[in-house]
Motif scaffolding. Structure first.
Motif, PDB file in Angstrom:
ATOM      1  N   ASP A  87       0.836  -1.203   0.000  1.00 38.95           N
ATOM      2  CA  ASP A  87       0.000   0.000   0.000  1.00 38.95           C
ATOM      3  C   ASP A  87       0.873   1.256   0.000  1.00 38.95           C
ATOM      4  O   ASP A  87       0.618   2.212  -0.739  1.00 38.95           O
ATOM      5  CB  ASP A  87      -0.907   0.027   1.229  1.00 38.95           C
ATOM      6  CG  ASP A  87      -1.901  -1.121   1.274  1.00 38.95           C
ATOM      7  OD1 ASP A  87      -2.283  -1.622   0.207  1.00 38.95           O
ATOM      8  OD2 ASP A  87      -2.297  -1.507   2.390  1.00 38.95           O
ATOM      9  N   GLY A  88       1.883   1.250   0.851  1.00 42.14           N
ATOM     10  CA  GLY A  88       2.735   2.429   0.982  1.00 42.14           C
ATOM     11  C   GLY A  88       3.439   2.794  -0.301  1.00 42.14           C
ATOM     12  O   GLY A  88       3.615   3.976  -0.623  1.00 42.14           O
ATOM     13  N   ALA A  89       3.829   1.790  -1.087  1.00 38.01           N
ATOM     14  CA  ALA A  89       4.522   2.056  -2.344  1.00 38.01           C
ATOM     15  C   ALA A  89       3.573   2.455  -3.465  1.00 38.01           C
ATOM     16  O   ALA A  89       4.027   2.842  -4.545  1.00 38.01           O
ATOM     17  CB  ALA A  89       5.323   0.821  -2.757  1.00 38.01           C
ATOM     18  N   LEU A  90       2.266   2.386  -3.221  1.00 42.86           N
ATOM     19  CA  LEU A  90       1.286   2.841  -4.210  1.00 42.86           C
ATOM     20  C   LEU A  90       0.926   4.315  -4.031  1.00 42.86           C
ATOM     21  O   LEU A  90       0.287   4.903  -4.910  1.00 42.86           O
ATOM     22  CB  LEU A  90       0.007   2.008  -4.110  1.00 42.86           C
ATOM     23  CG  LEU A  90       0.083   0.590  -4.662  1.00 42.86           C
ATOM     24  CD1 LEU A  90      -1.183  -0.181  -4.306  1.00 42.86           C
ATOM     25  CD2 LEU A  90       0.288   0.583  -6.174  1.00 42.86           C
ATOM     26  N   VAL A  91       1.313   4.924  -2.920  1.00 40.88           N
ATOM     27  CA  VAL A  91       0.928   6.306  -2.650  1.00 40.88           C
ATOM     28  C   VAL A  91       1.442   7.237  -3.743  1.00 40.88           C
ATOM     29  O   VAL A  91       0.709   8.112  -4.228  1.00 40.88           O
ATOM     30  CB  VAL A  91       1.427   6.749  -1.262  1.00 40.88           C
ATOM     31  CG1 VAL A  91       1.299   8.263  -1.090  1.00 40.88           C
ATOM     32  CG2 VAL A  91       0.638   6.031  -0.164  1.00 40.88           C
ATOM     33  N   GLU A  92       2.693   7.062  -4.171  1.00 39.31           N
ATOM     34  CA  GLU A  92       3.267   7.978  -5.159  1.00 39.31           C
ATOM     35  C   GLU A  92       2.526   7.945  -6.499  1.00 39.31           C
ATOM     36  O   GLU A  92       2.091   8.996  -6.993  1.00 39.31           O
ATOM     37  CB  GLU A  92       4.757   7.672  -5.351  1.00 39.31           C
ATOM     38  CG  GLU A  92       5.545   8.782  -6.038  1.00 39.31           C
ATOM     39  CD  GLU A  92       5.497   8.741  -7.555  1.00 39.31           C
ATOM     40  OE1 GLU A  92       5.920   9.722  -8.202  1.00 39.31           O
ATOM     41  OE2 GLU A  92       5.032   7.722  -8.118  1.00 39.31           O
TER      42      GLU A  92
END
Length: 337
Positions: A136-141
């Motif tokens: 999830d965190g790497a999809l924020v960008e």
């Protein structure tokens, strides 16, 4: 630390052992947990004249755990799960204070997600909820890229929207258009390979570009699109957006085409088209993407094709450059796959 290093255009990435980074003033170091592969990574390592520096570690769709804090940092703590915009600024100018260090005169890139550790700018970071996963965190960008483009369109509730392209940015634009009030959203792409995924992300219709594209699109939308979001970055797509949009409509370019891309100004003028060009995101958009996913909107996870380790990255990177059919691949620098 272990990292995949860009050695130069035409040369595959090389996995090497490098010194662990140390945080500078206003910075932190994270242990990278995930980093997405972006089309920009492929483009800017292919010899188009705007490549990353040789012998650099790239990767800008990252998240990780804070493991070290630099001088002057009081907003982060060791052990926190964070993501960050891949840039830092002076921290004091108007753009920095507004959360947009891209416009800072002292802006510096902070990439390196294809390594086990990397530096981030504390002022450009977002603390992620514990409910979110590294994926999830790497999809924020990439989600923030789509959010900014849709916001720039100033979309009215119920608007008809066409999205050109069904890659990562196109899918993010589809997701936000529907979430922010579009009536119908049609994705148009050169192939049907991501048609199901586009529909799962919020599209109400999918069509291929080509003969009869206008008639097929209009049938699905119930009229010409009020907004066209250009998400391919391919030459010719800006002009096609002008052709497709309704008179008085808005075209937003998110594709970041780096080659000359001619348009016919008289057609845009006759149709009274508003054209906008979206670049990146700001810190509020980063935070909003994290908050929406934490609230239970899990559709973006569908974009992830698979996760690989650093040792597999060089060969995979070259396969993607050659046109391999993948959507969003994540790299786990600590994984062995």
């Amino acid at each position: 630390m272990k990292a995949a290093v860009f050695k130069g255009a035409g040369i595959p990435l090389v996995v090497e052992i490098l010194p662990d980074p140390e945080p500078g003033e206003g910075q932190a170091v994270i242990k990278v947990q995930r980093c997405g592969i972006c089309g920009t990574d492929l483009h800017m390592t292919s010899g188009h004249g705007n490549d990353f520096p040789d012998n650099s570690v790239i990767g800008h769709e990252y998240c990780g755990e804070v493991v070290a804090i630099g001088k002057g940092v009081d907003t982060l703590k060791v052990g926190q799960f964070v993501t960050a915009m891949p840039v830092g600024g002076c921290g004091h100018c108007a753009p920095c204070l507004a959360g947009y260090p891209m416009a800072c005169a002292q802006m510096q890139g902070l990439v390196g997600g294809f390594g086990e550790y990397m530096r981030i700018a504390a002022q450009s970071s977002v603390i992620l909820p514990e409910t979110l996963s590294p994926a999830d965190g790497a999809l924020v960008e990439p989600l923030a890229v789509g959010l900014r483009g849709v916001r720039l369109a100033q979309m009215q509730p119920g608007a008809r929207v066409a999205v050109l392209g069904a890659g990562g940015i196109g899918l993010a634009a589809i997701y936000w258009a529907r979430l922010l009030g579009a009536g119908k959203v049609v994705a148009l792409s050169r192939s049907t390979r991501r048609a199901d995924l586009a529909m799962q992300m919020g599209a109400t219709g999918f069509e291929t570009l080509g003969e009869g594209e206008v008639e097929r699109m209009v049938a699905l939308l119930g009229g010409m699109p009020d907004i066209v979001l250009e998400c391919t970055g391919a030459v010719g797509m800006t002009q096609k957006s002008i052709e497709l949009v309704t008179p008085g409509g808005t075209v937003v370019s998110l594709g970041f085409c780096t080659a000359p891309d001619p348009i016919l100004p008289s057609l845009a003028t006759w149709k009274q088209v508003t054209m906008k060009f979206s670049f990146a995101y700001d810190l509020r958009e980063f935070q909003h993407c994290a908050d929406v996913m934490a609230a239970g909107h899990v559709e973006p996870r569908l974009m992830i094709s698979r996760t690989v380790g650093l040792d597999a990255l060089p060969d995979l990177f070259e396969a993607l450059r050659a046109g391999a059919n993948e959507t969003k691949i994540h790299v786990d620098p600590w994984g062995g796959q």
